[in-house]
Design an enzyme around this catalytic site. Structure first.
Site, PDB file in Angstrom:
ATOM      1  N   HIS A 168     -16.369 -16.031 -40.972  1.00  0.00           N
ATOM      2  CA  HIS A 168     -16.396 -17.271 -40.463  1.00  0.00           C
ATOM      3  C   HIS A 168     -15.394 -17.264 -39.313  1.00  0.00           C
ATOM      4  CE1 HIS A 168     -16.592 -21.715 -40.233  1.00  0.00           C
ATOM      5  NE2 HIS A 168     -15.404 -21.519 -39.901  1.00  0.00           N
ATOM      6  N   GLU A 169     -14.233 -16.694 -39.532  1.00  0.00           N
ATOM      7  CA  GLU A 169     -13.039 -16.818 -38.515  1.00  0.00           C
ATOM      8  C   GLU A 169     -13.141 -15.664 -37.376  1.00  0.00           C
ATOM      9  OE1 GLU A 169     -10.769 -18.962 -38.344  1.00  0.00           O
ATOM     10  OE2 GLU A 169     -11.735 -19.934 -40.253  1.00  0.00           O
ATOM     11  N   HIS A 212     -15.296 -17.268 -34.741  1.00  0.00           N
ATOM     12  CA  HIS A 212     -14.408 -17.995 -33.884  1.00  0.00           C
ATOM     13  C   HIS A 212     -13.747 -17.065 -32.894  1.00  0.00           C
ATOM     14  CE1 HIS A 212     -15.500 -21.615 -35.605  1.00  0.00           C
ATOM     15  NE2 HIS A 212     -14.818 -21.511 -36.783  1.00  0.00           N
TER      16      HIS A 212
END
Length: 494
Positions: free
Chosen positions: A146-147, A150
């Site tokens: 997920h990160e 980003h």
């Protein structure tokens, strides 16, 4: 209730960490070195929270952000579309889950909880302690991916990445990226959307990848394991009806339940459901064999209205009902194994008239919902199960994969299968929950950027757009909090 052992382990571990940290900080000789070591390595400690921050992965993020500009442009634009759809879809999904929870509470029937798409997970309550490793590793991988999304999206939009970090809060691990806020505020709302939506997009793609691997697992394991030969027993619950000298054992290959063929675990479940919802089958017995083995016994009614003709102390005999040309309903107490051994199933006497040999259809006289089930696992003798079919289903762990070589462990495909399922469910849940327009989640920034991108020409005052977003986020936060609170109550209070 949450098991006391889990609470003791968690509290004991955190008390040890906190006590060690306090002792080192209070030591005049070790304090400076200890705090310098924490600062230089990016560690931060507080009660029930450990955080680690580093910049050593910045170069890796930068390389990934410049691999293929055209592909990444398409990739993160697709992620932006998915994120917007997920933001509104998550509200619908949480609303539906909340209504389902409320209906269960009003009806006081927790049986339907497994039908919910989203469900609160509490380790040790509705998550087996034996599977905690799968759970936490899947959470950590989902958070890192997920990160990572980003970080790569931010660098592609020329936003500086300060660093990457991981943390543990109580027992839940996670990850984060540290972006330079000034750069983030200078780019356009569409660019911000690409960055904010990248996390849920990568979680969704991780879910797709894990699901694909799960479906292709038989192909990957083909050189070492084969399938469609039966359901391999990997565990038998001790003291269950499936255990014992004539029960099932580790490594047995179940190929049939009565006349229902079993080629894998799904067939096993389907066969048990079929046997549960259909009347008990009978067994063809030759008339001569019946006369030789017949045992006299007076039939009497049980409390549920069914008939019994054997003594309560009998472990190997069972009451059978049958009819002949003279009387429509007769009962005989017979040895189960001797009576049905090598017999085929039937419904009426007509099914047993073959080769001009007279035969009768004997049907076990059992209590309601209980069944007599022959479990075939050659070359061993058939296991005869008498009881509720669900007890048979949940007392045995099975796998579709049969090792081709003796040294291969049967649990390896099961472990991969279980981990993929956790990865699918947790990464998917993280994508849904993070997309909710709620304070402190990705949905907050996604909604703000979306409103700026779509309403800036209609509502030019930024404060007015922020006010609209505030009320949306207030509703999303209340919806998420209600789901979590009621979900926890449903899980822990029952």
């Amino acid at each position: 209730m949450i098991p006391i052992g889990v609470v003791v382990c968690v509290m004991g571990g955190w008390c040890t960490v906190y006590l060690t940290d306090t002792l080192l900080r209070s030591s005049s000789s070790l304090k400076n070195r200890y705090e310098t070591w924490l600062s230089s390595n990016g560690f931060t400690l507080s009660p029930f929270h450990i955080k680690w921050h580093t910049s050593i992965f910045n170069r890796l993020f930068a390389r990934c952000a410049h691999l293929n500009p055209h592909f990444l442009y398409i990739w993160f634009n697709a992620g932006m579309v998915f994120g917007i759809v997920a933001m509104f879809g998550s509200v619908f999904l949480l609303s539906k889950t909340l209504l389902q929870t409320l209906s269960q509470m009003m009806a006081d029937t927790p049986m339907g909880s497994h039908e919910q798409v989203l469900q609160v997970v509490v380790p040790g309550v509705n998550l087996p302690v034996s599977q905690l490793a799968y759970f936490f590793i899947a959470i950590l991988i989902s958070g890192v991916i997920h990160e990572f999304g980003h970080g790569v999206a931010a660098l592609r939009e020329q936003v500086r990445l300060n660093g990457f970090g991981m943390f543990m809060f109580v027992i839940y691990p996670g990850a984060f990226v540290d972006l330079f806020t000034t750069h983030l505020n200078l780019i356009s709302p569409v660019q911000q959307l690409r960055i904010f939506c990248a996390g849920v997009w990568h979680n969704f793609m991780l879910c797709v990848a894990a699901l694909s691997f799960l479906f292709l697992l038989p192909v990957f394991m083909f050189p070492f394991y084969y399938t469609d030969a039966g359901a391999l027993v990997t565990e038998v619950m001790e003291g269950s009806p499936s255990s014992g000298p004539r029960g099932l054992f580790l490594g047995d290959l179940v190929t049939r339940l009565e006349d229902c063929p079993v080629r894998g675990v799904q067939d096993w479940d389907n066969c048990i459901q079929h046997l549960s919802h259909n009347p008990q089958a009978g067994y063809c017995v030759h008339t001569a064999k019946l006369q030789l083995s017949w045992m006299a016994g007076r039939a009497y009614k049980r409390l549920d209205g069914t008939m019994e003709c054997c003594g309560n102390n009998s472990m190997s005999d069972l009451c059978f009902s049958y009819s002949n040309n003279v009387e429509s309903k007769l009962f005989a107490c017979l040895s189960v194994r001797k009576t049905i051994e090598a017999s085929r199933t039937c419904r009426t006497n007509t099914d047993c008239q073959t080769d001009f040999i007279p035969g009768l259809c004997l049907i076990p006289s059992l209590e309601n919902q209980t069944r007599l089930i022959r479990v075939k696992h050659p070359p061993q003798t058939d296991m005869l199960f008498v009881g509720y079919p669900s007890h048979l289903q949940y007392s045995v762990s099975l796998t579709n994969f049969v090792p081709r070589l003796g040294f291969l462990h049967p649990d390896l495909p099961v472990m991969l299968e279980t981990f993929c399922k956790y990865l699918v469910s947790l990464s998917g849940a993280l994508a849904v929950v993070n997309a909710v327009p709620c304070f402190a989640l990705d949905g907050q920034w996604m909604l703000t950027a979306f409103l700026d991108a779509t309403l800036s020409s209609v509502i030019q005052e930024r404060n007015n757009r922020e006010l609209i977003g505030f009320f949306f986020m207030l509703g999303g936060s209340a919806l998420l909090a209600a789901n979590v609170a009621l979900g926890l109550w449903m899980v822990t209070a029952r």
